[in-house]
Structures are given as C-alpha cells and as structure tokens.
Design a protein around this motif. Structure first.
Motif, PDB file in Angstrom:
ATOM      1  N   UNK A   9     -46.043 -40.066 -45.160  1.00 10.55           N
ATOM      2  CA  UNK A   9     -46.121 -39.299 -44.547  1.00 10.55           C
ATOM      3  C   UNK A   9     -44.921 -39.114 -44.477  1.00 10.55           C
ATOM      4  N   UNK A  10     -43.566 -40.153 -44.734  1.00  9.79           N
ATOM      5  CA  UNK A  10     -42.363 -39.831 -45.014  1.00  9.79           C
ATOM      6  C   UNK A  10     -42.179 -38.571 -46.037  1.00  9.79           C
ATOM      7  N   UNK A  11     -42.223 -38.548 -46.279  1.00 14.88           N
ATOM      8  CA  UNK A  11     -42.712 -37.452 -47.869  1.00 14.88           C
ATOM      9  C   UNK A  11     -42.527 -36.340 -46.848  1.00 14.88           C
ATOM     10  N   UNK A  12     -43.455 -36.338 -46.386  1.00 16.16           N
ATOM     11  CA  UNK A  12     -44.103 -34.935 -45.553  1.00 16.16           C
ATOM     12  C   UNK A  12     -42.972 -34.488 -44.652  1.00 16.16           C
ATOM     13  N   UNK A  40     -28.856 -25.875 -52.742  1.00 13.63           N
ATOM     14  CA  UNK A  40     -29.659 -26.529 -53.501  1.00 13.63           C
ATOM     15  C   UNK A  40     -31.383 -27.047 -52.948  1.00 13.63           C
ATOM     16  N   UNK A  41     -30.845 -26.953 -51.822  1.00 11.37           N
ATOM     17  CA  UNK A  41     -32.815 -26.997 -50.690  1.00 11.37           C
ATOM     18  C   UNK A  41     -33.406 -26.046 -51.656  1.00 11.37           C
ATOM     19  N   UNK A  42     -32.784 -24.785 -51.594  1.00 14.14           N
ATOM     20  CA  UNK A  42     -34.125 -24.013 -51.491  1.00 14.14           C
ATOM     21  C   UNK A  42     -34.456 -24.503 -53.772  1.00 14.14           C
ATOM     22  N   UNK A  43     -33.646 -25.019 -54.330  1.00 15.82           N
ATOM     23  CA  UNK A  43     -34.030 -25.314 -55.851  1.00 15.82           C
ATOM     24  C   UNK A  43     -35.314 -25.577 -55.519  1.00 15.82           C
ATOM     25  N   UNK A  44     -34.810 -27.371 -54.996  1.00 11.46           N
ATOM     26  CA  UNK A  44     -36.181 -28.337 -54.849  1.00 11.46           C
ATOM     27  C   UNK A  44     -37.133 -28.132 -54.090  1.00 11.46           C
ATOM     28  N   UNK A  45     -36.655 -26.778 -52.878  1.00  5.27           N
ATOM     29  CA  UNK A  45     -38.291 -26.014 -52.249  1.00  5.27           C
ATOM     30  C   UNK A  45     -39.040 -25.312 -52.654  1.00  5.27           C
ATOM     31  N   UNK A  55     -50.533 -31.343 -51.697  1.00  5.76           N
ATOM     32  CA  UNK A  55     -51.799 -32.513 -51.272  1.00  5.76           C
ATOM     33  C   UNK A  55     -50.944 -33.676 -52.305  1.00  5.76           C
ATOM     34  N   UNK A  56     -50.688 -33.162 -53.824  1.00  7.75           N
ATOM     35  CA  UNK A  56     -50.458 -33.638 -54.373  1.00  7.75           C
ATOM     36  C   UNK A  56     -48.867 -34.794 -54.278  1.00  7.75           C
ATOM     37  N   UNK A  57     -49.492 -36.559 -53.878  1.00  6.62           N
ATOM     38  CA  UNK A  57     -48.848 -36.947 -53.427  1.00  6.62           C
ATOM     39  C   UNK A  57     -47.470 -37.668 -54.991  1.00  6.62           C
ATOM     40  N   UNK A  58     -47.605 -37.271 -55.748  1.00  3.69           N
ATOM     41  CA  UNK A  58     -46.291 -37.352 -57.106  1.00  3.69           C
ATOM     42  C   UNK A  58     -45.461 -36.863 -56.336  1.00  3.69           C
ATOM     43  N   UNK A  63     -40.609 -34.669 -54.758  1.00 11.73           N
ATOM     44  CA  UNK A  63     -39.837 -33.572 -54.118  1.00 11.73           C
ATOM     45  C   UNK A  63     -38.825 -33.754 -53.147  1.00 11.73           C
ATOM     46  N   UNK A  64     -39.301 -34.820 -52.286  1.00 16.22           N
ATOM     47  CA  UNK A  64     -39.177 -35.451 -51.193  1.00 16.22           C
ATOM     48  C   UNK A  64     -37.895 -36.107 -51.431  1.00 16.22           C
ATOM     49  N   UNK A  65     -38.398 -36.772 -52.257  1.00 12.60           N
ATOM     50  CA  UNK A  65     -37.364 -37.710 -52.526  1.00 12.60           C
ATOM     51  C   UNK A  65     -35.873 -37.363 -53.570  1.00 12.60           C
ATOM     52  N   UNK A  66     -35.671 -35.892 -53.537  1.00 14.11           N
ATOM     53  CA  UNK A  66     -34.277 -35.084 -54.186  1.00 14.11           C
ATOM     54  C   UNK A  66     -33.782 -34.253 -52.728  1.00 14.11           C
ATOM     55  N   UNK A  67     -34.905 -34.241 -52.019  1.00 10.37           N
ATOM     56  CA  UNK A  67     -34.192 -33.792 -50.566  1.00 10.37           C
ATOM     57  C   UNK A  67     -33.648 -34.688 -49.834  1.00 10.37           C
ATOM     58  N   UNK A  68     -34.328 -36.114 -49.812  1.00  8.67           N
ATOM     59  CA  UNK A  68     -34.319 -36.987 -49.100  1.00  8.67           C
ATOM     60  C   UNK A  68     -32.435 -37.263 -49.904  1.00  8.67           C
ATOM     61  N   UNK A  69     -32.504 -36.999 -50.832  1.00  3.80           N
ATOM     62  CA  UNK A  69     -30.674 -38.036 -51.842  1.00  3.80           C
ATOM     63  C   UNK A  69     -29.955 -36.621 -51.300  1.00  3.80           C
ATOM     64  N   UNK A  70     -30.472 -35.395 -51.146  1.00  5.95           N
ATOM     65  CA  UNK A  70     -29.385 -33.819 -50.935  1.00  5.95           C
ATOM     66  C   UNK A  70     -29.012 -34.402 -49.270  1.00  5.95           C
ATOM     67  N   UNK A  71     -30.298 -34.666 -48.307  1.00  8.13           N
ATOM     68  CA  UNK A  71     -29.573 -34.706 -46.822  1.00  8.13           C
ATOM     69  C   UNK A  71     -29.400 -35.803 -46.092  1.00  8.13           C
ATOM     70  N   UNK A  72     -28.807 -37.337 -47.215  1.00 11.81           N
ATOM     71  CA  UNK A  72     -28.748 -38.339 -46.823  1.00 11.81           C
ATOM     72  C   UNK A  72     -26.802 -38.184 -47.203  1.00 11.81           C
ATOM     73  N   UNK A  73     -26.874 -37.522 -47.683  1.00  9.59           N
ATOM     74  CA  UNK A  73     -24.891 -37.814 -48.062  1.00  9.59           C
ATOM     75  C   UNK A  73     -24.600 -37.098 -47.486  1.00  9.59           C
ATOM     76  N   UNK A  74     -24.372 -36.343 -46.424  1.00  5.84           N
ATOM     77  CA  UNK A  74     -23.875 -35.462 -45.253  1.00  5.84           C
ATOM     78  C   UNK A  74     -24.154 -36.807 -43.680  1.00  5.84           C
ATOM     79  N   UNK A  75     -22.834 -36.792 -42.724  1.00  2.00           N
ATOM     80  CA  UNK A  75     -23.427 -37.064 -41.530  1.00  2.00           C
ATOM     81  C   UNK A  75     -24.196 -36.367 -40.810  1.00  2.00           C
ATOM     82  N   UNK A  76     -24.042 -35.001 -40.979  1.00  2.00           N
ATOM     83  CA  UNK A  76     -25.034 -34.381 -39.774  1.00  2.00           C
ATOM     84  C   UNK A  76     -25.967 -34.702 -40.768  1.00  2.00           C
ATOM     85  N   UNK A  77     -26.364 -33.473 -41.497  1.00  2.00           N
ATOM     86  CA  UNK A  77     -28.033 -33.835 -42.747  1.00  2.00           C
ATOM     87  C   UNK A  77     -28.527 -35.203 -42.307  1.00  2.00           C
TER      88      UNK A  77
END
Length: 152
Positions: A9-12, A40-45, A55-58, A63-77
């Motif tokens: 769920x958190x990946x989605x 960076x977001x467009x490249x991952x998305x 629906x492929x969980x892998x 994709x979610x792991x890469x996006x999480x890495x990008x979004x967690x690096x800045x306070x606002x994101x």
C-alpha cells in the motif's frame, strides 16, 4: 505496512505522491532545483519498460523505493510524502484532504455538509496527477507527454 495482490500500500501511495507533487515544485524551489527534481521524478516514473503492469509488486517496490529516496531528501517533499501517505487509500495532496479543508471556512452556509473535494486528473501514461481547484480552472496537459489529462 500492509500488502495486497497489487503490492505494498505504501508503495502505491509513494508513487501517487510523486505524481501529485510535480505541480508544486516550482512554488517550493528555485527554478534550477525544481527542474532537476522534476527530471529525476520523470525518469523514475517513466521506466523503459513503462508502468504498463502496475500490479507487479516487484516493479512497484522498485519504483517506489527510488521515488521515496528522491522525496525524502528535502524537508518540503518529505512532509508532502508523509501527508499523502497519511491519506491512504486516497493519497491526495494535503491541500485537497478533508482534514486541511475543514478549517478554511469554519462557518459554511446552512446545510453545507463540508468541503467539495477537487476532481483528480491524470496523465494516461501514469506519471502526472493534478487536482482541479475549481470548475473555472481549465484542465491542462501532462508536462511530460503533452497529452490532455483525463479525469479519474
């Protein structure tokens, strides 16, 4: 974290947060920083194989792991991501969540049941989400693919 046949769920939710944050980047960051993060977001998305099998969980986890890495690096994101994930299963931007809308107009008209939620529009390629703030705002195009956004 819970899972179902469509993945975590958190990946989605993380993927949806990355789609929904894109319209806000130029308001929060310098033009150069916003453009870099957008790229960076467009490249991952938009992976080479596409998001044709969401629906492929892998694939979702990767994709979610890469996006999480990008979004967690800045306070606002990071805060945006946390607020979107807290809105499960809808995963709306904070300004479109009922808990944030309630306080805007404390005294609504008699019989008013609450705020009217914004319509959600998405890119048919799956990398951009936009919420229409009111009916007088025209629906735009996906900034990546230059195609009309569809109501979802």
């Amino acid at each position: 974290m819970t899972t179902d046949d469509r993945g975590t769920i958190d990946d989605r939710g993380t993927i949806e947060a990355a789609r929904a944050i894109r319209p806000y980047l130029t308001d929060w960051f310098s033009p150069q920083e916003a453009a870099a993060l957008e790229h960076q977001l467009v490249d991952v998305l938009n992976p080479p194989a596409g998001l044709s099998n969401p629906t492929d969980p892998t694939m979702l986890a990767s994709v979610a792991g890469q996006l999480r890495g990008l979004l967690e690096t800045r306070r606002l994101t990071r805060r945006f991501l946390g607020d979107v994930l807290a809105d499960a299963p809808y995963y709306r931007p904070p300004e479109h969540q009922p808990r944030y809308l309630r306080g805007r107009n404390a005294a609504g008209p008699a019989g008013d049941p609450g705020p009217v939620l914004a319509d959600r529009y998405i890119c048919p390629h799956g990398d951009y989400t936009w919420y229409r703030p009111d009916v007088s705002t025209p629906v735009g195009r996906c900034p990546t693919h230059q195609v009309p956004l569809g109501r979802n």
